[in-house]
Design a protein around this motif. Structure first.
Motif, short mmCIF file in Angstrom:
data_model
loop_
_atom_site.label_atom_id
_atom_site.label_comp_id
_atom_site.label_asym_id
_atom_site.label_seq_id
_atom_site.Cartn_x
_atom_site.Cartn_y
_atom_site.Cartn_z
N ALA A 23 -39.70 -7.38 19.37
CA ALA A 23 -39.78 -7.82 17.99
C ALA A 23 -40.10 -6.69 17.03
O ALA A 23 -40.04 -6.87 15.82
CB ALA A 23 -40.83 -8.92 17.85
N GLN A 24 -40.45 -5.52 17.52
CA GLN A 24 -40.84 -4.42 16.67
C GLN A 24 -39.64 -3.75 16.02
O GLN A 24 -38.56 -3.69 16.58
CB GLN A 24 -41.64 -3.38 17.47
N THR A 25 -39.89 -3.22 14.83
CA THR A 25 -38.87 -2.41 14.16
C THR A 25 -38.91 -1.00 14.75
O THR A 25 -39.89 -0.61 15.41
CB THR A 25 -39.15 -2.33 12.66
N PRO A 26 -37.87 -0.19 14.51
CA PRO A 26 -37.91 1.19 14.99
C PRO A 26 -39.14 1.95 14.48
O PRO A 26 -39.75 2.72 15.23
CB PRO A 26 -36.61 1.79 14.43
N HIS A 27 -39.51 1.74 13.23
CA HIS A 27 -40.70 2.40 12.69
C HIS A 27 -41.94 1.96 13.44
O HIS A 27 -42.81 2.78 13.78
CB HIS A 27 -40.86 2.08 11.20
N ASP A 28 -42.06 0.66 13.73
CA ASP A 28 -43.22 0.15 14.47
C ASP A 28 -43.31 0.78 15.85
O ASP A 28 -44.40 1.08 16.34
CB ASP A 28 -43.11 -1.37 14.63
N GLY A 155 -32.28 -5.78 23.30
CA GLY A 155 -33.32 -6.32 22.42
C GLY A 155 -34.52 -5.42 22.26
O GLY A 155 -35.47 -5.79 21.56
N GLU A 156 -34.50 -4.25 22.86
CA GLU A 156 -35.61 -3.31 22.74
C GLU A 156 -35.12 -1.99 22.16
O GLU A 156 -34.06 -1.48 22.55
CB GLU A 156 -36.28 -3.06 24.10
N TRP A 157 -35.89 -1.42 21.26
CA TRP A 157 -35.57 -0.12 20.68
C TRP A 157 -36.04 0.98 21.62
O TRP A 157 -37.21 1.04 21.98
CB TRP A 157 -36.23 0.04 19.32
N LYS A 158 -35.10 1.84 22.00
CA LYS A 158 -35.43 2.95 22.89
C LYS A 158 -34.85 4.25 22.35
O LYS A 158 -33.82 4.25 21.68
CB LYS A 158 -34.90 2.69 24.31
#
Length: 215
Positions: A23-28, A155-158
């Motif tokens: 659920a996090q944004t790239p900045h988060d 669904g996950e930013w990597k």
């Protein structure tokens, strides 16, 4: 010229950012894990100085799971070599890649004294790919730029790539891998097993590049 310790810190932060939730944004992702990493370091720095293995294990726990290691490894090898690699070779290269970076740059991180890190808002976030900038303050007060490229994978930013002080780390390692393969007669196992030495050469190339600060 940026000192080895300062540049080492930048490359380590650049190469392995950060614990993430879907659920996090790239900045988060970048902000939250930077905070976790530096908090852990502050609490355990003396222990890590006397027990490097504990430090490497901590770095792997915090940073390792959130990098697209498979994507980065294939990008460094390029299609020319990755399509010839077995699953075992790819896995071995990923592990050697992560471990060598932690070993080479871990000591630089131990010298960091929380001079200051600012994470900028994400740019070009289309839900699939995003760019997040970071400004790192060095011991001399100068501020150096870092830029992460993140991709949404399942669904996950990597993290997929980073530009550190103007140096494209992905391209630097791709060039280093291709050169090593040529020197090793296209022996993939030899290049994989000697990757720690190639990271050292890439680090020397980065250290010798012109200094670039954020004005």
């Amino acid at each position: 010229m940026i000192s080895i310790l300062r540049r080492g810190l930048l490359v380590l932060l650049a190469a392995f950012p950060l614990l993430t939730l879907a659920a996090q944004t790239p900045h988060d992702v970048v902000q939250g894990t930077t905070t976790e990493l530096l908090g852990d370091l502050k609490a355990n720095k003396e222990q890590y100085k006397s027990n490097p293995n504990a430090f490497y294990d901590s770095l792997n726990r915090i940073l390792g799971p959130v990098v697209d290691a498979d994507g980065i490894s294939r990008s460094i090898m390029t299609v020319k070599y990755s399509r010839k690699a077995t699953p075992e070779q790819m896995q071995r290269f990923q592990e050697n890649f992560k471990r060598s970076l932690m070993q080479f740059y871990g000591n630089a991180l131990l010298e960091y004294n929380n001079q200051g890190i600012i994470v900028d808002p994400a740019k070009a976030d289309d839900g699939k790919r995003a760019s997040v900038g970071m400004k790192v303050t060095g011991n001399n007060g100068a501020v150096y730029p870092v830029q992460y490229t993140l991709e949404n994978i399942g669904g996950e930013w990597k993290v997929r790539n980073v530009i550190v002080n103007g140096i494209n780390i992905g391209k630097l390692f791709r060039d280093q891998f291709a050169d090593a393969m040529q020197r090793n007669g296209n022996d993939l196992d030899k290049t994989i097993d000697g990757w720690a030495g190639e990271v050292a050469k890439a680090k020397q190339a980065a250290d010798s590049s012109p200094e670039k600060t954020v004005k």
